[in-house]
Design an enzyme around this catalytic site. Structure first.
Site, PDB file in Angstrom:
ATOM      1  N   LYS A   1     -17.968 108.233 100.734  1.00  0.00           N
ATOM      2  CA  LYS A   1     -17.168 109.115  99.879  1.00  0.00           C
ATOM      3  C   LYS A   1     -16.254 109.975 100.718  1.00  0.00           C
ATOM      4  CE  LYS A   1     -20.749 109.566  96.413  1.00  0.00           C
ATOM      5  NZ  LYS A   1     -21.967 110.296  96.110  1.00  0.00           N
TER       6      LYS A   1
ATOM      7  N   GLN B   1     -25.851 115.261  95.646  1.00  0.00           N
ATOM      8  CA  GLN B   1     -26.320 113.881  95.707  1.00  0.00           C
ATOM      9  C   GLN B   1     -27.730 113.758  95.117  1.00  0.00           C
ATOM     10  OE1 GLN B   1     -24.477 111.340  96.937  1.00  0.00           O
ATOM     11  NE2 GLN B   1     -25.971 109.721  97.248  1.00  0.00           N
TER      12      GLN B   1
ATOM     13  N   ASP C   1     -19.093 114.783  88.777  1.00  0.00           N
ATOM     14  CA  ASP C   1     -20.009 113.692  88.406  1.00  0.00           C
ATOM     15  C   ASP C   1     -20.112 113.555  86.882  1.00  0.00           C
ATOM     16  OD1 ASP C   1     -21.263 112.291  90.539  1.00  0.00           O
ATOM     17  OD2 ASP C   1     -22.550 114.021  90.996  1.00  0.00           O
TER      18      ASP C   1
END
Ligand SMILES: Nc1nc(=O)c2c([nH]1)NC[C@@H]1CN(c3ccc(C(=O)N[C@@H](CCC(=O)O)C(=O)O)cc3)C=[N+]21
Length: 282
Positions: A53, A97, A120
């Site tokens: 990422k 995460q 997200d």
């Protein structure tokens, strides 16, 4: 006949090229979209994704910082850091995460992220916004899958779509997006009786179970579009999908590979969401 391969890596590159104008327009206003990724603990697989990422962001001239904390970090300390990032105007997106170490309540942590920075789309308020048809951020993996279906010109209106897996981060939002596009959606889970009876009816089959190669060619309707969300690392270190590619490609009309399918699309949609977050601050 063998299936068309839906090249997620290539489509992700095309989408990135098309983002250049939006990134430049922001830069002209002295705004550089910025993402902060928080990684707690030392799961090696997580570290690989986080690095991927970060690389994608920096290559496009976006800001990306990764904050790594030991698994012993307290929930209180993590939430305090998130609150600081919520108040930092140079940070447009915050990603924690998952999975988090078991001693941390993932729901509580995610709900600490400001919904406006939750790129997200996992915050309960963003889940509700999506469900009620007013999405702020669409979760990156299902969003990427929709872009793949769009690029393949798959007719979703009236299609039978079957989603296997009912997680909050993939299965449920995926089903909502397919339904919104006009598909008739079935969500299967680990208790589903006669899974194959469902999968064989699917014009569009999305598999997100985390069980390596559980869907085989005999479970697929000839000509179906098969989207494999699985990323299972075998003991040999090789990535495997939730679909057995070798048998599935002989039956499906089109299929996503693993790697090079949904994974790269997930990352590019994270870029899209972060750019969007920055544009909203204009
Ligand atoms: N808050 C949060 N958001 C996430 O989006 C999130 C997460 N937590 N936790 C972990 C999963 C997993 N995930 C992947 C993204 C890209 C690839 C990817 O690009 N895969 C490459 C291969 C990479 C390799 O070789 O390992 C591919 O499929 O071609 C994989 C996995 C995002 N996740």
């Amino acid at each position: 006949m063998t299936a068309r391969i839906i090249d997620g890596k290539k489509l992700a590159e095309t989408i990135k090229l098309n983002l250049a104008d939006r990134i430049n327009a922001l830069k002209e206003k002295d705004i550089i979209p910025g993402l902060t990724v928080i990684l707690v603990g030392d799961d090696p697989a997580s570290q690989v994704y986080v690095r991927n990422k970060a690389n994608t962001f920096t290559k496009l001239g976006l800001n990306s910082s990764v904050e790594q904390y030991p698994a012993s970090l307290s929930e209180e300390a993590l939430c305090n850091r998130i609150r600081e990032l919520n108040n930092d105007p140079s940070v447009h997106g915050i990603l924690v995460q998952l999975p988090l170490p078991a001693n941390l309540d993932a729901n509580k942590v995610i709900e600490t992220i400001s919904p406006e920075k939750d790129v997200d789309g996992f915050h309960i308020s963003n889940a509700g916004a999506l469900m009620t048809g007013r999405p702020l951020f669409i979760p990156c993996t299902p969003y990427g899958v929709m872009k793949m279906l769009e690029s393949e010109k798959v007719e979703l209106r009236g299609a039978e779509a079957v989603v296997i897996g009912a997680s909050n981060i993939v299965g449920k939002p995926m089903a909502l997006l397919l339904q919104k596009a006009g598909a008739t959606v079935t969500i299967c889970n680990s208790k589903t009786k006669d899974l194959a009876a469902h999968t064989r009816r699917a014009d569009v089959l999305v598999v997100a179970t985390g069980r390596a190669e559980m869907i085989t060619g005999d479970m697929i309707k000839p000509g179906a579009i098969v989207i494999d969300v699985g990323i299972n690392r075998g003991s040999d270190g090789k990535l495997k999908g939730d679909v057995e590619f070798s048998s599935a490609k002989e039956v499906a009309g089109a299929i996503t590979p693993v790697p090079g399918g949904v994974g790269p699309m997930t990352i590019v949609m994270l870029l899209v969401n972060t750019i969007e977050a920055a544009e909203r601050k204009l």
